[in-house]
Design a protein around this motif. Structure first.
Motif, PDB file in Angstrom:
ATOM      1  N   ALA A   1       3.534   7.397  12.622  1.00 33.37           N
ATOM      2  CA  ALA A   1       3.166   6.160  11.920  1.00 33.37           C
ATOM      3  C   ALA A   1       4.198   5.070  12.187  1.00 33.37           C
ATOM      4  N   LEU A   2       5.468   5.443  12.287  1.00 38.99           N
ATOM      5  CA  LEU A   2       6.509   4.465  12.582  1.00 38.99           C
ATOM      6  C   LEU A   2       6.328   3.876  13.978  1.00 38.99           C
ATOM      7  N   LYS A   3       5.880   4.699  14.924  1.00 39.48           N
ATOM      8  CA  LYS A   3       5.673   4.208  16.293  1.00 39.48           C
ATOM      9  C   LYS A   3       4.481   3.259  16.392  1.00 39.48           C
ATOM     10  N   ILE A   4       3.421   3.481  15.589  1.00 39.01           N
ATOM     11  CA  ILE A   4       2.210   2.669  15.708  1.00 39.01           C
ATOM     12  C   ILE A   4       2.289   1.402  14.880  1.00 39.01           C
ATOM     13  N   ALA A   5       3.161   1.370  13.869  1.00 35.01           N
ATOM     14  CA  ALA A   5       3.245   0.213  12.980  1.00 35.01           C
ATOM     15  C   ALA A   5       3.771  -1.011  13.722  1.00 35.01           C
ATOM     16  N   GLY A   6       3.360  -2.193  13.247  1.00 34.30           N
ATOM     17  CA  GLY A   6       3.866  -3.423  13.840  1.00 34.30           C
ATOM     18  C   GLY A   6       5.362  -3.559  13.646  1.00 34.30           C
ATOM     19  N   VAL A   7       5.817  -3.230  12.447  1.00 26.51           N
ATOM     20  CA  VAL A   7       7.243  -3.202  12.127  1.00 26.51           C
ATOM     21  C   VAL A   7       7.531  -1.877  11.439  1.00 26.51           C
ATOM     22  N   SER A   8       8.415  -1.084  12.005  1.00 20.86           N
ATOM     23  CA  SER A   8       8.738   0.219  11.418  1.00 20.86           C
ATOM     24  C   SER A   8      10.122   0.163  10.793  1.00 20.86           C
ATOM     25  N   LEU A   9      10.165   0.575   9.517  1.00 18.76           N
ATOM     26  CA  LEU A   9      11.403   0.512   8.758  1.00 18.76           C
ATOM     27  C   LEU A   9      11.741   1.895   8.217  1.00 18.76           C
TER      28      LEU A   9
ATOM     29  N   PRO B   1       0.456  13.877   8.183  1.00 12.94           N
ATOM     30  CA  PRO B   1       1.015  12.976   9.198  1.00 12.94           C
ATOM     31  C   PRO B   1      -0.048  12.346  10.103  1.00 12.94           C
ATOM     32  N   GLU B   2      -1.048  13.154  10.488  1.00 12.39           N
ATOM     33  CA  GLU B   2      -2.115  12.632  11.348  1.00 12.39           C
ATOM     34  C   GLU B   2      -2.945  11.577  10.616  1.00 12.39           C
ATOM     35  N   GLN B   3      -3.249  11.837   9.344  1.00 11.16           N
ATOM     36  CA  GLN B   3      -4.025  10.874   8.559  1.00 11.16           C
ATOM     37  C   GLN B   3      -3.221   9.591   8.332  1.00 11.16           C
ATOM     38  N   LYS B   4      -1.926   9.752   8.099  1.00  9.72           N
ATOM     39  CA  LYS B   4      -1.062   8.585   7.898  1.00  9.72           C
ATOM     40  C   LYS B   4      -1.066   7.721   9.161  1.00  9.72           C
ATOM     41  N   PHE B   5      -0.973   8.363  10.315  1.00  9.40           N
ATOM     42  CA  PHE B   5      -1.014   7.653  11.594  1.00  9.40           C
ATOM     43  C   PHE B   5      -2.330   6.884  11.748  1.00  9.40           C
ATOM     44  N   ASN B   6      -3.446   7.536  11.440  1.00 10.69           N
ATOM     45  CA  ASN B   6      -4.759   6.910  11.611  1.00 10.69           C
ATOM     46  C   ASN B   6      -4.983   5.771  10.623  1.00 10.69           C
ATOM     47  N   ILE B   7      -4.455   5.896   9.417  1.00 10.08           N
ATOM     48  CA  ILE B   7      -4.586   4.822   8.431  1.00 10.08           C
ATOM     49  C   ILE B   7      -3.822   3.585   8.911  1.00 10.08           C
ATOM     50  N   ILE B   8      -2.590   3.785   9.365  1.00 16.56           N
ATOM     51  CA  ILE B   8      -1.790   2.662   9.870  1.00 16.56           C
ATOM     52  C   ILE B   8      -2.469   2.039  11.093  1.00 16.56           C
ATOM     53  N   LYS B   9      -2.993   2.888  11.961  1.00 16.99           N
ATOM     54  CA  LYS B   9      -3.665   2.398  13.168  1.00 16.99           C
ATOM     55  C   LYS B   9      -4.884   1.557  12.806  1.00 16.99           C
ATOM     56  N   SER B  10      -5.657   1.992  11.818  1.00 15.89           N
ATOM     57  CA  SER B  10      -6.837   1.230  11.380  1.00 15.89           C
ATOM     58  C   SER B  10      -6.435  -0.100  10.770  1.00 15.89           C
ATOM     59  N   PHE B  11      -5.387  -0.099   9.973  1.00 20.07           N
ATOM     60  CA  PHE B  11      -4.891  -1.347   9.397  1.00 20.07           C
ATOM     61  C   PHE B  11      -4.498  -2.327  10.489  1.00 20.07           C
ATOM     62  N   ARG B  12      -3.881  -1.812  11.569  1.00 21.19           N
ATOM     63  CA  ARG B  12      -3.342  -2.669  12.620  1.00 21.19           C
ATOM     64  C   ARG B  12      -4.416  -3.362  13.448  1.00 21.19           C
ATOM     65  N   GLU B  13      -5.655  -2.911  13.335  1.00 27.47           N
ATOM     66  CA  GLU B  13      -6.723  -3.554  14.102  1.00 27.47           C
ATOM     67  C   GLU B  13      -6.909  -5.006  13.687  1.00 27.47           C
ATOM     68  N   ASN B  14      -6.606  -5.312  12.422  1.00 25.79           N
ATOM     69  CA  ASN B  14      -6.833  -6.669  11.922  1.00 25.79           C
ATOM     70  C   ASN B  14      -5.628  -7.294  11.234  1.00 25.79           C
ATOM     71  N   HIS B  15      -4.546  -6.531  11.097  1.00 24.09           N
ATOM     72  CA  HIS B  15      -3.410  -7.046  10.342  1.00 24.09           C
ATOM     73  C   HIS B  15      -2.096  -6.667  11.014  1.00 24.09           C
TER      74      HIS B  15
ATOM     75  N   VAL C   1       0.861  -1.187   0.000  1.00 24.17           N
ATOM     76  CA  VAL C   1       0.000   0.000   0.000  1.00 24.17           C
ATOM     77  C   VAL C   1       0.899   1.239   0.000  1.00 24.17           C
ATOM     78  N   ILE C   2       0.590   2.186  -0.896  1.00 20.26           N
ATOM     79  CA  ILE C   2       1.336   3.441  -0.949  1.00 20.26           C
ATOM     80  C   ILE C   2       0.578   4.513  -0.170  1.00 20.26           C
ATOM     81  N   ILE C   3       1.259   5.152   0.770  1.00 14.84           N
ATOM     82  CA  ILE C   3       0.694   6.269   1.531  1.00 14.84           C
ATOM     83  C   ILE C   3       1.662   7.434   1.387  1.00 14.84           C
TER      84      ILE C   3
END
Length: 841
Positions: free
Chosen positions: A596-604, A568-582, A513-515
């Motif tokens: 977004a790097l802090k909320i992601a399961g794996v931040s690169l 940045p806020e929208q990017k954070f919320n998109i990643i957070k929503s994805f993380r609810e199920n993935h 996914v491109i953000i």
């Protein structure tokens, strides 16, 4: 406060609202009250002490298991076992502490981006002050090279150009305006008369009033999101679930065993002996080597990744890397090269058009900073390069965002030119040499380039005589005597490695996914070009996503693969929503990516990323391309496969033996296995387990995302554990009528041998002969433990310390036969289970 609302207000309204005199600025007496009302211009970071981080490491069910095991082994006087478990615990604690300590330091780095000095107007005097002394309502001056010290409303500008990459991720610089906008902007890139804290002034100068400071700035909100976000590793969560299950099962079983002993053996129960026996049983089922096995496996994976230009900061991120289901990435610098290059040219003389475009650039500067200028400089032919070096700029009109063009009067060895460059719609009206058909042709070409995500720049010129009045540069409006030179399109080129990486991601079952903060046209064109979407128009903007309710947002996340104009806020919320199920991986590099790097399961992040992004990341890529991540995902899945082998093996064998020995103790008037024998069994059987980290992995294990599913692991472990229990009872039924030492010795040997062969069955979901060859470490250690197990009862140490008796040859042959039959059964049950599971799923 919605800062965008000030874009629509004229400067008189803004000055009036903040009670500021435009000529004199604020007085020193105003400052204290404004600091009280709006706060200071600094980020208030809540620091977490190292001790608090250390104590957090002990808040886990698995840690409780290990601490309990240490207490129990010390109670039994088993100092060696206690020391080993303590070492496992220490390794686990230190690694966890280091990763969290670095994570907590992340937000502190944001302070580095506060400007140390700012030029401000106070009491009619312009002075230099520390930027943290700015208050809301201050009038400041911005100049080339400055970092914007707060969120401000611009009301005077002279060619003011600001690079907002740190905030938006978009590489194209923004030409700022001073006039009020007709509509309230909804995103940073639309706010042409605002400038934001932390962004860079790369050209011109301006005057502005401070609207927000510290935590209320756009930068402050990023810091708040970053500081409040706590990463929860999916790997650690899975291990925690497994540990809680183990703890509950042990407690329940021991309770039932003790109660059964008290009921069945009312007259002959030795309470002390029963307690010691129960303690030994508990230790035998605790997988105390798990931290060591996972650490070895992760450390080995980290070394292999380092050879592939991937630096791992958080070891458990390797496991999470293998479980990535969705990989979110910015476009710029990852999929593309993050540098504009000349794409196509519509012109009868391409070299001349590029030359004229360079004449209208900041060619006189020693080093250019504007993205278009850098691309134009690279596209210049040798002939025109020499001419440009001799050119002299006489006068210029800086780029004006309202009319979307700039003009330059310049003299070179090729003549005297008045060059105008900018958006095509602002250039065509100046060109009287074009007829309607020619203009339509140019418009169609430019539109087609735009659909491909290319940015365009039109160039026109007027050749002058030496005696022409230079004031003509200010008389462009209303004229039509310019000659149309051409249109240049610019592209951010796709990296050579991107296409193959996208195919590999699909092959591994990873959804890309491109953000990006870039425009929908550019983002869509890139995604279409690499085969991610069928149409370049299938793009959703951050604003469109944000306006929807929660259910609709989730639906859109499943539908779209490209999100553009994302804040940045929208990017954070998109990643957070994805993380609810993935399990989500996110690749970023800018300050705007930190939340977004802090909320992601794996931040690169790439190695060239901002310090704040590097500190927030789990993994640093020394090569900035998607292919490196795909290689990392494969390695993560390899590590995951080896770790789960240990968990399944130790659960199945330990619980099988645990239930059998506990039940058998109710059927005879002596212990079927002594506490010290149980502890030795645990130690010897765990030794080859450590080498599982070196094992080879089937290719089939790498084809889909992996994550800890406690239920799946527990089910297969219980099924194989029951098989183990049945064969333990078979050994018990054969030897229980003999001397106690004979049963204890033979059951000890059979338990270790069955556990060793179980490793070779569980290490693959396929038939054991059709899988990858076991590693040399597993083969060597397994063979060594077999020799020790069989020879120990014949030694003085084994007989005196561990109370063994030398086994008879026929007993050993019988045990070997049982082990072979046990292996056949486990293989059969395993194959049936996975075949049925595959059919059901």
């Amino acid at each position: 406060m919605n800062i965008f609302e000030y874009s629509k207000k004229n400067i008189k309204e803004v000055l009036s609202e903040f009670d500021v005199n435009q000529k004199n600025g604020l007085s020193e007496e105003d400052l204290a009250a404004r600091i009280t009302k709006y706060g200071e211009n600094k980020l208030n970071i809540k620091l977490v002490s190292a001790w608090n981080i250390l104590f957090r490491q002990f808040k886990s069910a698995f840690i409780y298991l290990l601490l309990g095991a240490i207490v129990l082994t010390l109670f039994l006087g088993e100092w060696t076992n206690a020391l080993m478990i303590f070492l496992f615990l220490a390794v686990n604690t230190v690694l966890g502490f280091l990763q969290e300590y670095h994570s907590e330091k992340t937000v502190q780095l944001l302070n580095k981006y506060a400007l140390p000095r700012a030029k401000v107007l106070r009491s009619g005097v312009v002075k230099q002050i520390s930027a943290d002394k700015l208050v809301v309502g201050d009038i400041i001056y911005l100049e080339t090279g400055d970092k914007v010290p707060a969120d401000v409303r611009i009301f005077e500008k002279d060619g003011l150009v600001i690079d907002e990459t740190v905030l938006t991720g978009e590489s194209v610089s923004i030409y700022k305006e001073a006039e009020a906008l007709s509509n309230i902007p909804t995103s940073y890139h639309q706010a042409l008369n605002l400038a934001f804290s932390g962004t860079d002034v790369i050209g011109g100068k301006g005057k502005a009033i401070v609207l927000a400071v510290g935590k209320d700035t756009a930068f402050g909100r990023i810091a708040k999101l970053t500081g409040e976000t706590k990463k929860i590793s999916d790997f650690e969560k899975g291990i925690s679930d497994f540990s809680r299950f183990t703890l509950k099962l042990i407690a329940l079983t021991l309770f039932l065993v003790v109660i059964a002993h008290l009921i069945i053996k009312q007259d002959g129960v030795n309470i002390i002996e029963l307690i010691i026996f129960s303690v030994a049983l508990t230790i035998s089922v605790i997988p105390e080597a798990l931290p060591l096995v996972t650490t070895f496996s992760l450390a080995r994976g980290a070394r292999r990744l380092a050879n592939k230009k991937i630096i791992v900061k958080r070891l458990s991120a390797i496991e999470d890397l293998g479980g990535i289901e969705i990989l979110c990435s910015d476009k710029t610098g990852t999929l593309t090269k993050n540098e504009l290059a000349i794409g196509n040219i519509f012109s009868e003389n391409s070299d001349e058009t590029i030359y004229l475009a360079n004449l209208a650039s900041a060619f006189e500067l020693e080093k250019r900073s504007e993205a278009f200028d850098l691309a134009l400089e690279k596209g210049l032919s040798e002939k025109y390069k020499n001419s440009l070096n001799k050119a002299k700029k006489i006068a210029e009109i800086p780029f004006d965002p309202r009319v979307k063009r700039n003009a330059v009067l310049v003299k070179s060895d090729l003549g005297k030119f008045l060059v105008v460059r900018g958006a095509l719609e602002s250039i065509l009206p100046l060109c009287g040499n074009l007829d309607k058909i020619e203009k339509e042709k140019i418009l169609n070409w430019t539109t087609a380039e735009g659909k491909l995500g290319q940015r365009t720049l039109a160039i026109s010129y007027r050749r002058l005589n030496d005696n022409d009045n230079i004031t003509k540069i200010s008389e462009i409006e209303g004229t039509s005597d310019f000659i149309f030179s051409g249109v240049i399109s610019f592209q951010d080129s796709i990296k050579e490695s991107t296409d193959e990486a996208v195919k590999q991601a699909a092959h591994l079952g990873v959804r890309l996914v491109i953000i990006t903060g870039d425009s929908p046209e550019v983002a869509g064109a890139v995604a279409h070009q690499i085969g991610l979407i069928d149409s370049p128009e299938f793009v959703l903007t951050g604003d469109e996503w944000s306006r929807e309710n929660n259910d609709k947002q989730k639906e859109l996340l499943n539908t779209y693969r490209v999100f553009a104009r994302v804040s940045p806020e929208q990017k954070f919320n998109i990643i957070k929503s994805f993380r609810e199920n993935h399990l989500v991986g996110f690749l970023g590099e800018g300050i705007n990516d930190a939340p977004a790097l802090k909320i992601a399961g794996v931040s690169l992040v790439v190695n060239s990323a901002a310090d704040i992004a590097r500190e927030a990341a789990d993994i640093i890529l020394l090569q900035s391309n998607l292919g490196v991540i795909i290689a990392g995902i494969r390695e993560g899945r390899r590590v995951f496969a080896n770790t789960t082998k240990y968990i399944k093996t130790t659960l199945a064998s330990n619980f099988g033996n645990f239930f059998a020995v506990a039940t058998a103790s109710l059927m005879i008037n002596y212990l079927p296995m002594l506490p010290i024998q149980i502890l030795l069994l645990n130690l010897l059987s765990d030794t080859p387990m450590i080498s599982i980290s070196t094992d080879n992995v089937d290719e089939s294990e790498l084809k889909s995302p992996k994550k800890y599913e406690a239920n799946e692991i527990i089910v297969i472990a219980i099924i194989l554990g029951l098989v183990s229990t049945v064969f333990d009872f078979l050994v018990f039924s054969i030897f229980f009528k003999m001397e106690p030492q004979v049963l204890q010795t033979n059951w000890f040997i059979a338990s270790i041998l069955t556990e060793l062969v179980l490793v070779f069955s569980i290490r693959t979901k396929s038939f054991f002969l059709k899988t990858a060859r076991p590693s040399r470490s597993i083969l060597f250690l397994s063979f060594m433990i077999v020799l020790i197990t069989i020879s120990l009862p014949f030694t003085t140490l084994g007989q005196r310390l561990f109370k063994f008796t030398p086994p008879r040859l026929e007993h050993l042959l019988l045990i070997f036969g049982i082990v072979i039959i046990y292996f056949i059964f486990t293989e059969t049950v395993k194959l049936l289970y996975y075949r049925r599971k595959k059919i059901v799923s």
